[in-house]
Design an enzyme around this catalytic site. Structure first.
Site, mmCIF file in Angstrom:
data_model
loop_
_atom_site.group_PDB
_atom_site.id
_atom_site.type_symbol
_atom_site.label_atom_id
_atom_site.label_comp_id
_atom_site.label_asym_id
_atom_site.label_seq_id
_atom_site.Cartn_x
_atom_site.Cartn_y
_atom_site.Cartn_z
ATOM 1 N N SER A 180 35.747 39.933 56.289
ATOM 2 C CA SER A 180 36.149 38.545 56.473
ATOM 3 C C SER A 180 35.581 38.022 57.798
ATOM 4 O O SER A 180 34.366 38.119 58.022
ATOM 5 C CB SER A 180 37.678 38.428 56.416
ATOM 6 O OG SER A 180 38.087 37.087 56.299
ATOM 7 N N ARG B 266 50.653 30.451 57.720
ATOM 8 C CA ARG B 266 50.480 31.808 57.207
ATOM 9 C C ARG B 266 50.773 31.876 55.716
ATOM 10 O O ARG B 266 50.068 32.566 54.958
ATOM 11 C CB ARG B 266 51.406 32.756 57.963
ATOM 12 C CG ARG B 266 51.376 34.197 57.475
ATOM 13 C CD ARG B 266 50.000 34.811 57.623
ATOM 14 N NE ARG B 266 50.014 36.242 57.326
ATOM 15 C CZ ARG B 266 48.947 37.024 57.308
ATOM 16 N NH1 ARG B 266 47.758 36.504 57.573
ATOM 17 N NH2 ARG B 266 49.039 38.305 57.036
ATOM 18 N N ASP C 172 37.664 37.837 44.589
ATOM 19 C CA ASP C 172 37.833 37.130 45.860
ATOM 20 C C ASP C 172 37.372 35.695 45.684
ATOM 21 O O ASP C 172 36.183 35.424 45.543
ATOM 22 C CB ASP C 172 37.020 37.837 46.946
ATOM 23 C CG ASP C 172 37.159 37.199 48.324
ATOM 24 O OD1 ASP C 172 37.833 36.160 48.451
ATOM 25 O OD2 ASP C 172 36.586 37.754 49.274
ATOM 26 N N HIS D 173 40.780 38.497 48.045
ATOM 27 C CA HIS D 173 40.156 38.663 49.357
ATOM 28 C C HIS D 173 40.716 39.867 50.116
ATOM 29 O O HIS D 173 39.982 40.566 50.822
ATOM 30 C CB HIS D 173 40.346 37.385 50.176
ATOM 31 C CG HIS D 173 39.617 37.371 51.479
ATOM 32 N ND1 HIS D 173 38.243 37.472 51.574
ATOM 33 C CD2 HIS D 173 40.071 37.282 52.756
ATOM 34 C CE1 HIS D 173 37.880 37.432 52.844
ATOM 35 N NE2 HIS D 173 38.966 37.333 53.583
ATOM 36 N N ASP D 174 41.994 40.121 49.976
ATOM 37 C CA ASP D 174 42.624 41.236 50.685
ATOM 38 C C ASP D 174 42.129 42.604 50.224
ATOM 39 O O ASP D 174 42.500 43.624 50.823
ATOM 40 C CB ASP D 174 44.147 41.181 50.520
ATOM 41 C CG ASP D 174 44.824 40.472 51.683
ATOM 42 O OD1 ASP D 174 44.117 40.017 52.602
ATOM 43 O OD2 ASP D 174 46.060 40.354 51.669
#
Length: 379
Positions: free
Chosen positions: A157, A227, A320, A353-354
């Site tokens: 990232s 967040r 992602d 994405h994680d």
């Protein structure tokens, strides 16, 4: 799934002053910082010829604690499944370095740090940063540690963006670059998500134009909402469905605007625990660096790496949608155009994405093979 290999165990965080008023940090934007402290951790042992060093560049909300445990921790470092004896980054063979970013809030100088000229926190007087500034500080830490050239620079990232910037501007610093789930240029949608997150922070009545720490307040509501929204973009729809579906949070409840679904409870929890470890101003400053990052827009962007090629591997994940595989392919095509040796893998993962933070057999096997090959080839 159990993690292969062993933990590095208890780790120690170090802080070093890398820039001083006599030798300030000159930023890409023209400003200067007279005092810059950097917090970092290392794992493994640097070999006699300093040829086994690996630099980990962390993502937006990461820090220097990439592996192992601190006393009292509830969980290990954020990339613990990757780093340790017998793990893909085997600390019996590699010397691994991870530092907290300039502008961060975990020991490295950032907007919450005290401005030596005023005796109060910088707040919004902290200068805007550029990806190149992160690299300048990383290079200073390497010099402090006695490492002249990295075997591998690795990041996911925002971490991958740092590695790309570093490889383009100072390819002589590394033999191998590993860029995971990253981008060379954010899309309008990417920027839009970050803009809303930042607005949630700056519109919080406790933000006070960035002077909240001086006034004894904190924009908790804005930061937690930022967040929560960001976390939605880190997971795929499949991951959300698998984890939560439409499951209710409670067996019985009245319809309303509270936390009725399990996914709502999860996001609320993510927002609340984030408040314990991150600063709102760091979120503003670091996310903005990502928005402005566009290294290939410079006419001479590839000149240095074409003259001193870095063996590069670019990885993406098919689920992602924050930084889709197209982002990675753009990097690959630019590097290929400069005749830089580059390997590309688009890996299957349901987690979005994680995925770059998680333990997946194919992902870890890919990294392990790449690191092993790096050791074979050397500097």
């Amino acid at each position: 799934m159990p993690t292969a290999g062993e933990s590095v165990g208890l780790t120690q965080t170090h802080t070093v002053r890398l820039f001083t008023p006599e030798q300030p940090l000159l930023l890409a934007g023209g400003d200067a910082l007279g005092l810059v402290d950097v917090t970092y951790e290392t794992y493994g042992t640097l070999n006699a010829d300093a040829s086994n060093a690996v630099y980990i560049c962390h993502a937006l909300t990461g820090d220097a604690h990439a592996a192992g445990w601190h006393a009292g921790d509830r969980r290990p470092g954020w990339w613990d499944n990757l780093i340790g004896p017998g793990r893909p980054l085997d600390t019996n063979r590699f010397f691994v370095i991870c530092s907290n970013l300039l502008g961060g809030c975990q020991g490295t100088t950032g907007p919450a740090s005290v401005n030596p000229e005023t005796g109060t926190p910088y707040g919004m007087d902290f200068p805007l940063l550029d990806m190149a500034d992160f690299v300048t500080v990383h290079r200073a830490l390497l010099a402090h540690l006695g490492v002249k050239k990295l075997l591998v620079a690795l990041g996911g990232s925002l971490g991958g963006m740092q590695v790309l910037q570093w490889a383009l501007s100072h390819p002589e610093d590394m033999a191998h670059a590993t860029i995971v789930a990253a981008s060379s240029r954010l899309t309008a949608q990417n920027i839009a998500f970050s803009a809303v997150a930042r607005r949630a922070i700056t519109d919080d009545p406790d933000f006070h134009d960035g002077d909240y720490s001086t006034l004894g307040t904190n924009p908790d509501m804005g930061l937690s909402i930022a967040r929560m929204m960001a976390h939605i973009t880190y997971l795929s729809e499949e991951a959300f469905t698998e984890k939560f579906g439409r499951s209710p949070q409670f067996e019985t409840s009245q319809r309303g605007f509270g936390i009725d679904f399990a996914v709502e409870s999860y996001l609320d929890h993510q927002g609340q625990v984030f408040l314990e470890r991150f600063d709102a101003l760091s979120y503003l400053y670091l996310s903005r660096v990502m928005d402005y990052f566009d290294p290939f827009s410079r006419p001479d962007a590839l000149a240095a790496i074409a003259a001193s090629p870095v063996r590069s591997m670019v990885l993406s994940f098919d689920s992602d949608w924050r930084f889709s595989s197209d982002h990675s392919l753009r990097i690959v095509r630019r590097l290929e155009g400069a005749r830089v040796p580059v390997t590309f893998r688009d890996l299957k993962s349901p987690y979005g994405h994680d995925s770059f933070l998680l333990e997946d057999p194919i992902y870890h096997a890919t990294l392990r093979a790449w690191f092993d090959r790096a050791l074979e080839v050397g500097l």
